[in-house]
Design a protein around this motif. Sequence first.
Motif, PDB file in Angstrom:
ATOM      1  N   LEU A  17      29.474  49.781  36.875  1.00 38.66           N
ATOM      2  CA  LEU A  17      28.809  48.502  36.607  1.00 38.66           C
ATOM      3  C   LEU A  17      28.951  48.101  35.148  1.00 38.66           C
ATOM      4  CD1 LEU A  17      26.941  46.121  37.268  1.00 38.66           C
ATOM      5  CD2 LEU A  17      24.993  47.636  36.827  1.00 38.66           C
ATOM      6  N   ILE A  18      28.681  49.021  34.218  1.00 39.61           N
ATOM      7  CA  ILE A  18      28.725  48.630  32.814  1.00 39.61           C
ATOM      8  C   ILE A  18      30.146  48.296  32.372  1.00 39.61           C
ATOM      9  CG2 ILE A  18      26.644  49.953  32.252  1.00 39.61           C
ATOM     10  CD1 ILE A  18      28.401  52.048  30.937  1.00 39.61           C
ATOM     11  N   TRP A  19      31.138  49.017  32.904  1.00 40.84           N
ATOM     12  CA  TRP A  19      32.521  48.701  32.525  1.00 40.84           C
ATOM     13  C   TRP A  19      33.020  47.465  33.260  1.00 40.84           C
ATOM     14  CZ3 TRP A  19      34.234  50.165  28.189  1.00 40.84           C
ATOM     15  CH2 TRP A  19      33.882  51.411  27.640  1.00 40.84           C
ATOM     16  N   TYR A  20      32.538  47.213  34.464  1.00 34.40           N
ATOM     17  CA  TYR A  20      32.848  45.953  35.139  1.00 34.40           C
ATOM     18  C   TYR A  20      32.357  44.784  34.292  1.00 34.40           C
ATOM     19  CZ  TYR A  20      32.297  42.091  38.456  1.00 34.40           C
ATOM     20  OH  TYR A  20      32.330  40.861  39.071  1.00 34.40           O
ATOM     21  N   ASP A  21      31.119  44.880  33.821  1.00 31.13           N
ATOM     22  CA  ASP A  21      30.568  43.831  32.971  1.00 31.13           C
ATOM     23  C   ASP A  21      31.396  43.673  31.703  1.00 31.13           C
ATOM     24  OD1 ASP A  21      28.608  43.578  34.846  1.00 31.13           O
ATOM     25  OD2 ASP A  21      27.090  44.685  33.711  1.00 31.13           O
ATOM     26  N   GLY A 167      40.882  37.341  42.370  1.00 32.68           N
ATOM     27  CA  GLY A 167      40.553  36.838  43.692  1.00 32.68           C
ATOM     28  C   GLY A 167      39.975  35.436  43.650  1.00 32.68           C
ATOM     29  N   VAL A 168      39.042  35.202  42.736  1.00 33.91           N
ATOM     30  CA  VAL A 168      38.432  33.878  42.626  1.00 33.91           C
ATOM     31  C   VAL A 168      39.452  32.846  42.173  1.00 33.91           C
ATOM     32  CG1 VAL A 168      36.709  32.516  41.377  1.00 33.91           C
ATOM     33  CG2 VAL A 168      36.117  34.785  42.228  1.00 33.91           C
ATOM     34  N   SER A 169      40.302  33.209  41.214  1.00 38.84           N
ATOM     35  CA  SER A 169      41.297  32.256  40.706  1.00 38.84           C
ATOM     36  C   SER A 169      42.335  31.893  41.757  1.00 38.84           C
ATOM     37  CB  SER A 169      41.983  32.830  39.464  1.00 38.84           C
ATOM     38  OG  SER A 169      42.699  34.003  39.776  1.00 38.84           O
ATOM     39  N   VAL A 170      42.633  32.827  42.679  1.00 42.47           N
ATOM     40  CA  VAL A 170      43.596  32.541  43.748  1.00 42.47           C
ATOM     41  C   VAL A 170      42.976  31.637  44.809  1.00 42.47           C
ATOM     42  CG1 VAL A 170      44.838  33.581  45.686  1.00 42.47           C
ATOM     43  CG2 VAL A 170      45.006  34.597  43.413  1.00 42.47           C
ATOM     44  N   LEU A 171      41.715  31.856  45.138  1.00 44.24           N
ATOM     45  CA  LEU A 171      41.067  31.097  46.203  1.00 44.24           C
ATOM     46  C   LEU A 171      40.702  29.677  45.793  1.00 44.24           C
ATOM     47  CD1 LEU A 171      38.684  33.859  47.634  1.00 44.24           C
ATOM     48  CD2 LEU A 171      40.779  32.982  48.681  1.00 44.24           C
ATOM     49  N   LEU A 172      40.547  29.441  44.475  1.00 43.45           N
ATOM     50  CA  LEU A 172      40.122  28.132  43.997  1.00 43.45           C
ATOM     51  C   LEU A 172      41.242  27.453  43.227  1.00 43.45           C
ATOM     52  CD1 LEU A 172      36.559  29.081  42.648  1.00 43.45           C
ATOM     53  CD2 LEU A 172      37.148  28.172  44.904  1.00 43.45           C
ATOM     54  N   THR A 173      41.132  26.150  43.088  1.00 45.34           N
ATOM     55  CA  THR A 173      42.063  25.424  42.235  1.00 45.34           C
ATOM     56  C   THR A 173      41.734  25.727  40.776  1.00 45.34           C
ATOM     57  OG1 THR A 173      40.654  23.472  42.049  1.00 45.34           O
ATOM     58  CG2 THR A 173      42.157  23.589  43.942  1.00 45.34           C
ATOM     59  N   PRO A 174      42.685  25.521  39.853  1.00 44.93           N
ATOM     60  CA  PRO A 174      42.388  25.760  38.423  1.00 44.93           C
ATOM     61  C   PRO A 174      41.165  24.984  37.947  1.00 44.93           C
ATOM     62  CG  PRO A 174      44.750  25.527  38.740  1.00 44.93           C
ATOM     63  CD  PRO A 174      44.116  25.212  40.056  1.00 44.93           C
ATOM     64  N   ALA A 175      41.017  23.743  38.400  1.00 46.69           N
ATOM     65  CA  ALA A 175      39.867  22.945  37.968  1.00 46.69           C
ATOM     66  C   ALA A 175      38.561  23.537  38.492  1.00 46.69           C
ATOM     67  CB  ALA A 175      40.025  21.506  38.450  1.00 46.69           C
ATOM     68  N   GLN A 176      38.552  23.947  39.755  1.00 47.10           N
ATOM     69  CA  GLN A 176      37.339  24.562  40.328  1.00 47.10           C
ATOM     70  C   GLN A 176      36.986  25.861  39.619  1.00 47.10           C
ATOM     71  OE1 GLN A 176      38.738  24.791  44.393  1.00 47.10           O
ATOM     72  NE2 GLN A 176      37.448  23.055  45.042  1.00 47.10           N
ATOM     73  N   PHE A 177      38.004  26.645  39.307  1.00 49.66           N
ATOM     74  CA  PHE A 177      37.750  27.904  38.619  1.00 49.66           C
ATOM     75  C   PHE A 177      37.124  27.653  37.256  1.00 49.66           C
ATOM     76  CE2 PHE A 177      39.073  31.244  35.655  1.00 49.66           C
ATOM     77  CZ  PHE A 177      38.588  32.367  36.299  1.00 49.66           C
ATOM     78  N   MET A 178      37.650  26.690  36.491  1.00 49.52           N
ATOM     79  CA  MET A 178      37.137  26.436  35.149  1.00 49.52           C
ATOM     80  C   MET A 178      35.748  25.820  35.177  1.00 49.52           C
ATOM     81  SD  MET A 178      39.274  27.642  33.062  1.00 49.52           S
ATOM     82  CE  MET A 178      38.406  27.010  31.636  1.00 49.52           C
ATOM     83  N   ILE A 179      35.442  25.036  36.203  1.00 46.62           N
ATOM     84  CA  ILE A 179      34.150  24.352  36.244  1.00 46.62           C
ATOM     85  C   ILE A 179      33.039  25.279  36.716  1.00 46.62           C
ATOM     86  CG2 ILE A 179      32.843  22.489  37.346  1.00 46.62           C
ATOM     87  CD1 ILE A 179      35.476  20.905  37.442  1.00 46.62           C
ATOM     88  N   TRP A 180      33.277  25.976  37.845  1.00 46.76           N
ATOM     89  CA  TRP A 180      32.200  26.814  38.389  1.00 46.76           C
ATOM     90  C   TRP A 180      32.664  28.154  38.957  1.00 46.76           C
ATOM     91  CZ3 TRP A 180      32.756  28.001  43.559  1.00 46.76           C
ATOM     92  CH2 TRP A 180      33.591  27.159  44.319  1.00 46.76           C
ATOM     93  N   GLY A 181      33.930  28.285  39.293  1.00 44.92           N
ATOM     94  CA  GLY A 181      34.379  29.508  39.949  1.00 44.92           C
ATOM     95  C   GLY A 181      34.272  30.754  39.094  1.00 44.92           C
ATOM     96  N   TRP A 182      34.429  30.583  37.767  1.00 47.05           N
ATOM     97  CA  TRP A 182      34.362  31.746  36.881  1.00 47.05           C
ATOM     98  C   TRP A 182      32.990  32.411  36.914  1.00 47.05           C
ATOM     99  CZ3 TRP A 182      30.757  32.007  32.961  1.00 47.05           C
ATOM    100  CH2 TRP A 182      30.130  30.802  32.605  1.00 47.05           C
ATOM    101  N   ARG A 183      31.979  31.684  37.374  1.00 43.67           N
ATOM    102  CA  ARG A 183      30.617  32.232  37.397  1.00 43.67           C
ATOM    103  C   ARG A 183      30.426  33.272  38.507  1.00 43.67           C
ATOM    104  NH1 ARG A 183      27.255  28.969  34.296  1.00 43.67           N
ATOM    105  NH2 ARG A 183      28.169  26.963  33.678  1.00 43.67           N
ATOM    106  N   LEU A 184      31.207  33.172  39.568  1.00 45.00           N
ATOM    107  CA  LEU A 184      31.001  34.038  40.728  1.00 45.00           C
ATOM    108  C   LEU A 184      31.132  35.528  40.406  1.00 45.00           C
ATOM    109  CD1 LEU A 184      32.839  31.943  43.485  1.00 45.00           C
ATOM    110  CD2 LEU A 184      30.391  32.004  42.928  1.00 45.00           C
ATOM    111  N   PRO A 185      32.162  35.967  39.658  1.00 45.75           N
ATOM    112  CA  PRO A 185      32.238  37.397  39.330  1.00 45.75           C
ATOM    113  C   PRO A 185      31.034  37.896  38.527  1.00 45.75           C
ATOM    114  CG  PRO A 185      34.356  36.339  38.969  1.00 45.75           C
ATOM    115  CD  PRO A 185      33.380  35.253  39.227  1.00 45.75           C
ATOM    116  N   PHE A 186      30.472  37.032  37.674  1.00 47.03           N
ATOM    117  CA  PHE A 186      29.280  37.448  36.923  1.00 47.03           C
ATOM    118  C   PHE A 186      28.085  37.595  37.856  1.00 47.03           C
ATOM    119  CE2 PHE A 186      31.893  35.881  33.487  1.00 47.03           C
ATOM    120  CZ  PHE A 186      31.574  36.733  32.433  1.00 47.03           C
TER     121      PHE A 186
END
Length: 448
Positions: A17-21, A167-186
């Motif tokens: 967990l700590i290294w994932y973060d 995984g998130v970057s592949v499933l979403l468009t670049p715009a979706q990833f930059m707007i909200w998709g990057w939050r999912l891994p956190f």
Amino acid sequence: MSDANRSVVISLAGTTLIWYDFFLYVNASVLVFKHQFFPYLTPFAATLTGIGLYGVALVARPVGGALFGHLGDRYGRRPVLVATLLLTGASTGLVGLLPGYGQIGLAAPLLLVALRLLQGLGMGGAWGAATVVAYECAEPRRRGLVSSWAQIGAPAGNLLAFGAISGVSVLLTPAQFMIWGWRLPFLFSAVLVVVGLWVRARIGETTEFSALAHARARAKRPFVELVTKYRGKLLLAVAVTAGADVVLFTFSFGYVLTLLRVAGLPLTALMTLSVAAPLALIAMIPLFGAVSDRYGRRRVCIAGTLVTGLWAAAFVPLFDLASPPVLVAAYLLALVGFAAMYAPQAALIAELFPTRVRLSGTATGYQLGGLLGGTLATFLTAWGADWLKSPAVTPLYVLAVVTVSGVALLAAPRHRAGDSPSAAQPLPDTGDTGALSRPTASAAGLHP
């Protein structure tokens, strides 16, 4: 499930967990944070600022190591395990909910700094607590193997973070990833916290600490006792861990892989290597942990340090050859050396200190080593690559720090299978140390 097996699961879950973060933040600082939180900086300044915030957490880690080490030696290992897991996971998850600069202005980067500080504090105590619990729950002849599972958290966390971002970057468009998709891994770190809490709720206090508490021989001021009576061993722990951390933060993953791409390695091969490298470390770390039980921590660490030092010295000439197959082969050999120097490190550091200050010494020594090794190495990598236009800066620094670690290992006490530092090292005079000679706290009672 025995306490030793539970401690393996706890160590792996907690350190993963700590290294994932940690690796999740490193990836996001390059891909996302410069747009979300520092939109008015130049690209290089924004990237360097993001790395600087990552450094903020590394600076906070020794503080967390000293704080939670003190609490763990004074009040018990189990409460510290739970507290550090909650603090690290919650602060990481909140990053995924943090509004950007466009929504709340300057408050966004300030809140990001605050969350990074909290995350650093939690990380500072989490590794030490997981390591000490694994060490104290294991049989003396298996402590290298059992403790090494805490070290698997680094490659496992890296692999998990890489998979989550990819995984998130592949499933979403670049715009979706930059707007909200990057939050999912956190936000996913909250799931890891729940799993970790479920596992940690099923383990009691370690036998060694319980015996110490029963004998009323706990240190009243563990950190003060550490720096006054065990200062030499603390410095030894710092020197030993600095070498492994500088390799972990530079050569093991991102830095070398980036230069392999520059040298002409195809992208598909690079992606394969990005997955294969942590998988290889996950397989090799417990192997070398077991080898250290057979042949001694010091001997295995020195061998791994020597191989890693040779890799650092030969890196620039190999890079000048511009031969991707040669570089990949050398990189894989270097991973073997790193696994050998990294795997026994947890047990080696833990057994430097007696039970009453073990968590303080282990957590503080490891985190100070990370501060001196990893933080400076990261800045040198960014600075040297962008300003000096030379790949030699980082390898030279790695070689220098690894040399210091090698000298420290030569000065480290030898370990023999079955050695118990709790019995072998005399406890400081507390006015009640005679109680430790009673059967409840004897070596036989501590190690079933």
